[in-house]
Write a protein that holds these residues in place. Structure first.
Motif, mmCIF file in Angstrom:
data_model
loop_
_atom_site.group_PDB
_atom_site.id
_atom_site.type_symbol
_atom_site.label_atom_id
_atom_site.label_comp_id
_atom_site.label_asym_id
_atom_site.label_seq_id
_atom_site.Cartn_x
_atom_site.Cartn_y
_atom_site.Cartn_z
ATOM 1 N N VAL A 76 -23.879 -11.671 -0.030
ATOM 2 C CA VAL A 76 -25.237 -12.195 -0.174
ATOM 3 C C VAL A 76 -25.987 -11.314 -1.163
ATOM 4 N N HIS A 77 -27.021 -11.880 -1.767
ATOM 5 C CA HIS A 77 -27.846 -11.144 -2.727
ATOM 6 C C HIS A 77 -29.257 -11.059 -2.176
ATOM 7 N N ILE A 78 -29.725 -9.824 -2.026
ATOM 8 C CA ILE A 78 -31.065 -9.591 -1.516
ATOM 9 C C ILE A 78 -31.761 -8.608 -2.448
ATOM 10 N N LEU A 79 -32.836 -9.040 -3.021
ATOM 11 C CA LEU A 79 -33.647 -8.239 -3.924
ATOM 12 C C LEU A 79 -32.785 -7.553 -4.989
ATOM 13 N N ASP A 80 -32.013 -8.377 -5.687
ATOM 14 C CA ASP A 80 -31.195 -7.950 -6.820
ATOM 15 C C ASP A 80 -30.037 -7.025 -6.447
ATOM 16 N N LYS A 81 -29.695 -6.944 -5.185
ATOM 17 C CA LYS A 81 -28.534 -6.163 -4.757
ATOM 18 C C LYS A 81 -27.572 -7.071 -4.018
ATOM 19 N N GLU A 82 -26.296 -6.724 -4.136
ATOM 20 C CA GLU A 82 -25.246 -7.514 -3.512
ATOM 21 C C GLU A 82 -24.758 -6.790 -2.258
ATOM 22 N N TYR A 83 -24.622 -7.547 -1.174
ATOM 23 C CA TYR A 83 -24.152 -6.990 0.097
ATOM 24 C C TYR A 83 -22.998 -7.835 0.608
ATOM 25 N N CYS A 84 -21.898 -7.174 0.974
ATOM 26 C CA CYS A 84 -20.768 -7.849 1.608
ATOM 27 C C CYS A 84 -20.901 -7.609 3.113
ATOM 28 N N ILE A 85 -20.989 -8.696 3.862
ATOM 29 C CA ILE A 85 -21.270 -8.604 5.285
ATOM 30 C C ILE A 85 -20.179 -9.319 6.072
ATOM 31 N N ALA A 86 -19.685 -8.652 7.116
ATOM 32 C CA ALA A 86 -18.702 -9.270 7.995
ATOM 33 C C ALA A 86 -19.390 -10.392 8.765
ATOM 34 N N CYS A 87 -18.712 -11.531 8.830
ATOM 35 C CA CYS A 87 -19.342 -12.685 9.453
ATOM 36 C C CYS A 87 -18.272 -13.673 9.906
ATOM 37 N N PRO A 88 -18.379 -14.160 11.158
ATOM 38 C CA PRO A 88 -17.450 -15.209 11.589
ATOM 39 C C PRO A 88 -17.633 -16.452 10.722
ATOM 40 N N PRO A 89 -16.573 -17.171 10.445
ATOM 41 C CA PRO A 89 -16.664 -18.346 9.574
ATOM 42 C C PRO A 89 -17.710 -19.365 10.018
ATOM 43 N N ASP A 90 -17.872 -19.553 11.324
ATOM 44 C CA ASP A 90 -18.820 -20.557 11.796
ATOM 45 C C ASP A 90 -20.280 -20.103 11.685
ATOM 46 N N GLU A 91 -20.521 -18.854 11.321
ATOM 47 C CA GLU A 91 -21.884 -18.337 11.147
ATOM 48 C C GLU A 91 -22.253 -18.135 9.676
ATOM 49 N N ARG A 92 -21.322 -18.446 8.789
ATOM 50 C CA ARG A 92 -21.538 -18.204 7.360
ATOM 51 C C ARG A 92 -22.818 -18.860 6.833
ATOM 52 N N SER A 93 -23.006 -20.122 7.152
ATOM 53 C CA SER A 93 -24.175 -20.851 6.668
ATOM 54 C C SER A 93 -25.471 -20.217 7.177
ATOM 55 N N ASN A 94 -25.491 -19.838 8.449
ATOM 56 C CA ASN A 94 -26.682 -19.193 9.008
ATOM 57 C C ASN A 94 -26.967 -17.859 8.333
ATOM 58 N N LEU A 95 -25.931 -17.085 8.074
ATOM 59 C CA LEU A 95 -26.106 -15.792 7.410
ATOM 60 C C LEU A 95 -26.654 -15.982 6.001
ATOM 61 N N GLU A 96 -26.101 -16.952 5.283
ATOM 62 C CA GLU A 96 -26.584 -17.209 3.923
ATOM 63 C C GLU A 96 -28.039 -17.666 3.932
ATOM 64 N N SER A 97 -28.398 -18.496 4.886
ATOM 65 C CA SER A 97 -29.795 -18.933 5.004
ATOM 66 C C SER A 97 -30.714 -17.766 5.326
ATOM 67 N N ALA A 98 -30.283 -16.907 6.232
ATOM 68 C CA ALA A 98 -31.086 -15.740 6.598
ATOM 69 C C ALA A 98 -31.265 -14.815 5.399
ATOM 70 N N ALA A 99 -30.209 -14.626 4.633
ATOM 71 C CA ALA A 99 -30.288 -13.763 3.451
ATOM 72 C C ALA A 99 -31.243 -14.348 2.414
ATOM 73 N N ARG A 100 -31.193 -15.659 2.199
ATOM 74 C CA ARG A 100 -32.115 -16.300 1.256
ATOM 75 C C ARG A 100 -33.564 -16.160 1.732
ATOM 76 N N TYR A 101 -33.764 -16.331 3.021
ATOM 77 C CA TYR A 101 -35.113 -16.202 3.583
ATOM 78 C C TYR A 101 -35.637 -14.780 3.400
ATOM 79 N N LEU A 102 -34.810 -13.793 3.742
ATOM 80 C CA LEU A 102 -35.201 -12.391 3.590
ATOM 81 C C LEU A 102 -35.452 -12.058 2.124
#
Length: 104
Positions: free
Chosen positions: A9-35
């Protein structure tokens, strides 16, 4: 950890690799975009400088919004419970009146 279980995910011009179960990927991406959006809003305001301070302010704003919404939901739930109790009282009263009318 396998590559399939990480999300970038990209947050404030930085890239972060985050462990995430496959079924939570969409939620994590949405949370990262929101943040990211919240942090960009704070940064563009120009009053807060530094990624750490921006992150803390974003966290505080998001937490404030969450708590406010939770409080509103709690109030709505209380109101709903009150209405259900009122309706049950009215039903009980109507049934009692109906039974009295039948001589039961």
């Amino acid at each position: 950890m396998t590559q399939a279980n990480t999300v970038t995910v990209h947050i404030l011009d930085k890239e972060y690799c985050i462990a995430c179960p496959p079924d939570e990927r969409s939620n994590l991406e949405s949370a990262a975009r929101y943040l990211d959006g919240k942090m960009r809003e704070i940064r563009s305001g120009g009053k807060v400088i530094g990624a750490d301070r921006i992150a803390v302010m974003a966290a505080l704003n998001i937490t404030h919004d969450l708590l406010h919404k939770q409080q509103r939901l709690d109030q709505e739930a209380d109101h709903t419970r009150e209405r259900v109790r009122d309706l049950l009282t009215r039903v009980d009263s109507a049934l009692a009146t109906d039974q009295d009318g039948l001589g039961i």
